[in-house]
Design an enzyme around this catalytic site. Structure first.
Site, PDB file in Angstrom:
ATOM      1  CD  GLU A  78     -14.846  -4.797  -1.994  1.00  0.00           C
ATOM      2  OE1 GLU A  78     -14.154  -4.460  -2.980  1.00  0.00           O
ATOM      3  OE2 GLU A  78     -14.397  -4.867  -0.829  1.00  0.00           O
ATOM      4  CB  THR A  90      -9.382  -8.891   7.870  1.00  0.00           C
ATOM      5  OG1 THR A  90      -8.067  -8.330   7.699  1.00  0.00           O
ATOM      6  CG2 THR A  90     -10.178  -8.042   8.846  1.00  0.00           C
ATOM      7  NE  ARG A  91      -9.626 -12.156   1.136  1.00  0.00           N
ATOM      8  CZ  ARG A  91      -9.093 -11.501   0.098  1.00  0.00           C
ATOM      9  NH1 ARG A  91      -7.958 -11.929  -0.439  1.00  0.00           N
ATOM     10  NH2 ARG A  91      -9.686 -10.437  -0.411  1.00  0.00           N
ATOM     11  CG  PHE A  92      -6.086  -7.751   2.640  1.00  0.00           C
ATOM     12  CD1 PHE A  92      -5.071  -7.826   1.704  1.00  0.00           C
ATOM     13  CD2 PHE A  92      -7.380  -7.559   2.199  1.00  0.00           C
ATOM     14  CE1 PHE A  92      -5.335  -7.710   0.354  1.00  0.00           C
ATOM     15  CE2 PHE A  92      -7.661  -7.444   0.850  1.00  0.00           C
ATOM     16  CZ  PHE A  92      -6.633  -7.520  -0.083  1.00  0.00           C
ATOM     17  CD  GLU A  93      -5.000  -8.469  11.809  1.00  0.00           C
ATOM     18  OE1 GLU A  93      -4.983  -7.297  12.207  1.00  0.00           O
ATOM     19  OE2 GLU A  93      -5.672  -9.374  12.354  1.00  0.00           O
ATOM     20  CD  GLU A 108     -15.219  -3.461   6.821  1.00  0.00           C
ATOM     21  OE1 GLU A 108     -14.029  -3.836   6.775  1.00  0.00           O
ATOM     22  OE2 GLU A 108     -16.134  -4.155   7.309  1.00  0.00           O
ATOM     23  CG  ASP A 141      -4.672  -0.819  -3.666  1.00  0.00           C
ATOM     24  OD1 ASP A 141      -3.480  -0.518  -3.467  1.00  0.00           O
ATOM     25  OD2 ASP A 141      -5.064  -1.433  -4.677  1.00  0.00           O
ATOM     26  CE  LYS A 176       4.098  -0.517  -9.937  1.00  0.00           C
ATOM     27  NZ  LYS A 176       3.868  -1.177 -11.248  1.00  0.00           N
TER      28      LYS A 176
END
Length: 204
Positions: free
Chosen positions: A61, A177-180, A36, A111, A115
């Site tokens: 990570e 997940t946390r982001f979801e 992952e 991420d 930009k």
């Protein structure tokens, strides 16, 4: 390639901090290996490892705080089939994994670097996809999920001549997940899924 080690990390056998520790993982005899990229809080990584105790799971990570947090959760769940690597994903695939060694790769909500001046930081450029192809076993898959349609479209444009067959679709929340959960709290409930299957080997 390895990030600066900290004493607390060095004392934790789950966390890989140097090449000597990495060499202790015999990839040839490890069987099925799943990786992952950017595991964040580790929810998906821990679920997969719990469901498939016979497989080896390697989480990559860059944030040491996340690594320390997840290593504690690994210990509390008594999971001995997870190793955590503090590294840039590109460097890890280039320097640590041999060709045809990985059975599955996934990256949930990487991420998107929206930009224009930051586009070179994005993962899954054509060059990176060719490297990823080389490291995957023939017929194996890479799963990428993003909340950014622009990032999804950018990745699809990177795919020609990378040796992958692709399926892309819009999916509902399903990974918890946390982001979801973060996006769900903001009433964002559709995500973009790219599933890559290695159909042709690419030499790098």
């Amino acid at each position: 390639m390895f990030m600066d080690s900290r004493e607390t990390l060095c004392e934790n056998p789950v966390i890989i901090t140097d090449r000597d520790a990495w060499k202790e993982i015999n990839l040839k005899d490890a069987g099925t290996i799943e990786v992952e990229i950017g595991f964040g809080s580790g929810e998906y990584l821990l679920r997969r490892a719990s469901e498939y105790p016979e497989r080896l799971f390697i989480g990559i990570e860059k944030k040491p705080g996340m690594i320390t947090e997840v290593s504690k959760r690994v210990a509390s769940h008594n999971l001995n089939n997870i190793r955590l690597l503090e590294s840039c994903a590109k460097d890890a695939f280039a320097d640590l994994f041999p060709a045809n060694s990985i059975s599955r790769v996934y990256s949930l909500f990487p991420d998107p670097w929206p930009k224009r001046k930051h586009l070179h930081y994005r993962l899954f450029s054509s060059e990176y996809l060719r490297l990823l192809n080389n490291r995957l076993i023939f017929g194996s898959e890479a799963l990428i999920v993003t909340d950014s349609e622009d990032y999804c479209n950018w990745m699809l444009k990177q795919l020609p001549d990378t040796g992958f067959e692709v399926e892309n679709s819009i999916i509902p929340p399903q990974f918890d997940t946390r982001f979801e959960r973060k996006w769900l709290e903001q009433n964002f409930n559709t995500f973009f899924r790219i599933l890559l299957k290695k159909a042709r080997h690419i030499e790098t």
